[in-house]
Design a protein around this motif. Sequence first.
Motif, PDB file in Angstrom:
ATOM      1  N   ARG A  78       0.839  -1.190   0.000  1.00 35.17           N
ATOM      2  CA  ARG A  78       0.000   0.000   0.000  1.00 35.17           C
ATOM      3  C   ARG A  78       0.876   1.243   0.000  1.00 35.17           C
ATOM      4  N   CYS A  79       0.592   2.136  -0.927  1.00 38.20           N
ATOM      5  CA  CYS A  79       1.359   3.373  -1.024  1.00 38.20           C
ATOM      6  C   CYS A  79       1.150   4.210   0.231  1.00 38.20           C
ATOM      7  N   ALA A  80       2.255   4.655   0.822  1.00 36.09           N
ATOM      8  CA  ALA A  80       2.175   5.446   2.053  1.00 36.09           C
ATOM      9  C   ALA A  80       1.675   6.858   1.776  1.00 36.09           C
ATOM     10  N   VAL A  81       1.738   7.287   0.526  1.00 35.47           N
ATOM     11  CA  VAL A  81       1.356   8.658   0.186  1.00 35.47           C
ATOM     12  C   VAL A  81      -0.126   8.746  -0.176  1.00 35.47           C
ATOM     13  N   CYS A  82      -0.565   7.913  -1.110  1.00 39.23           N
ATOM     14  CA  CYS A  82      -1.940   8.056  -1.588  1.00 39.23           C
ATOM     15  C   CYS A  82      -2.818   6.873  -1.198  1.00 39.23           C
ATOM     16  N   GLY A  83      -2.225   5.825  -0.606  1.00 38.49           N
ATOM     17  CA  GLY A  83      -3.033   4.703  -0.140  1.00 38.49           C
ATOM     18  C   GLY A  83      -3.408   3.704  -1.215  1.00 38.49           C
ATOM     19  N   GLN A  92       7.748   1.908  -7.291  1.00 43.77           N
ATOM     20  CA  GLN A  92       7.070   3.187  -7.168  1.00 43.77           C
ATOM     21  C   GLN A  92       5.579   2.964  -7.304  1.00 43.77           C
ATOM     22  N   CYS A  93       4.826   3.824  -6.631  1.00 49.23           N
ATOM     23  CA  CYS A  93       3.365   3.786  -6.763  1.00 49.23           C
ATOM     24  C   CYS A  93       2.997   4.092  -8.209  1.00 49.23           C
ATOM     25  N   TRP A  94       2.133   3.223  -8.787  1.00 48.73           N
ATOM     26  CA  TRP A  94       1.742   3.447 -10.179  1.00 48.73           C
ATOM     27  C   TRP A  94       0.861   4.685 -10.299  1.00 48.73           C
ATOM     28  N   LYS A  95       0.240   5.085  -9.205  1.00 51.11           N
ATOM     29  CA  LYS A  95      -0.721   6.181  -9.279  1.00 51.11           C
ATOM     30  C   LYS A  95      -0.057   7.541  -9.044  1.00 51.11           C
ATOM     31  N   CYS A  96       0.700   7.643  -7.942  1.00 54.57           N
ATOM     32  CA  CYS A  96       1.234   8.966  -7.595  1.00 54.57           C
ATOM     33  C   CYS A  96       2.742   9.040  -7.783  1.00 54.57           C
ATOM     34  N   GLY A  97       3.406   7.907  -8.024  1.00 61.15           N
ATOM     35  CA  GLY A  97       4.840   7.940  -8.303  1.00 61.15           C
ATOM     36  C   GLY A  97       5.726   7.913  -7.065  1.00 61.15           C
TER      37      GLY A  97
HETATM   38 ZN   LIG Z   1       0.718   6.555  -4.348  1.00 60.13          ZN
END
Ligand SMILES: [Zn+2]
Length: 103
Positions: A78-83, A92-97
């Motif tokens: 789970r991305c710590a930035v955008c969840g 890297q998060c595919w959504k927010c990078g």
């Molecule tokens: Zn993210």
Amino acid sequence: MKRIFSSFDRIAVHHAKNLLEAEGIRAEIRREMLSSAMGELPPAECQAELWVREDADAIRAERILRFENRKDLGPAWRCAVCGENCEAQFTQCWKCGAFRSAP
Ligand SMILES: [Zn+2]
């Protein structure tokens, strides 16, 4: 044109392109040659990028790649930035990078 995937791993980018083309989605790889410039450019500028030619194919292309990734890799994180839930092999998060943080 829409960017769908990027990675320092050129083989992974080529594999993704093959998967999309097998599904009839036209895609092309950009910036592939820049990986050799690592050290001179910011790292994010050196990733090979996979683009789909038709924007309308982008959502389907993302689904194909996410499904493929889920098949043979470990649990998502789970991305710590955008969840957002991200597949195991992405650093890297595919959504927010955002970069994956240490567990
Ligand atoms: Zn993210």
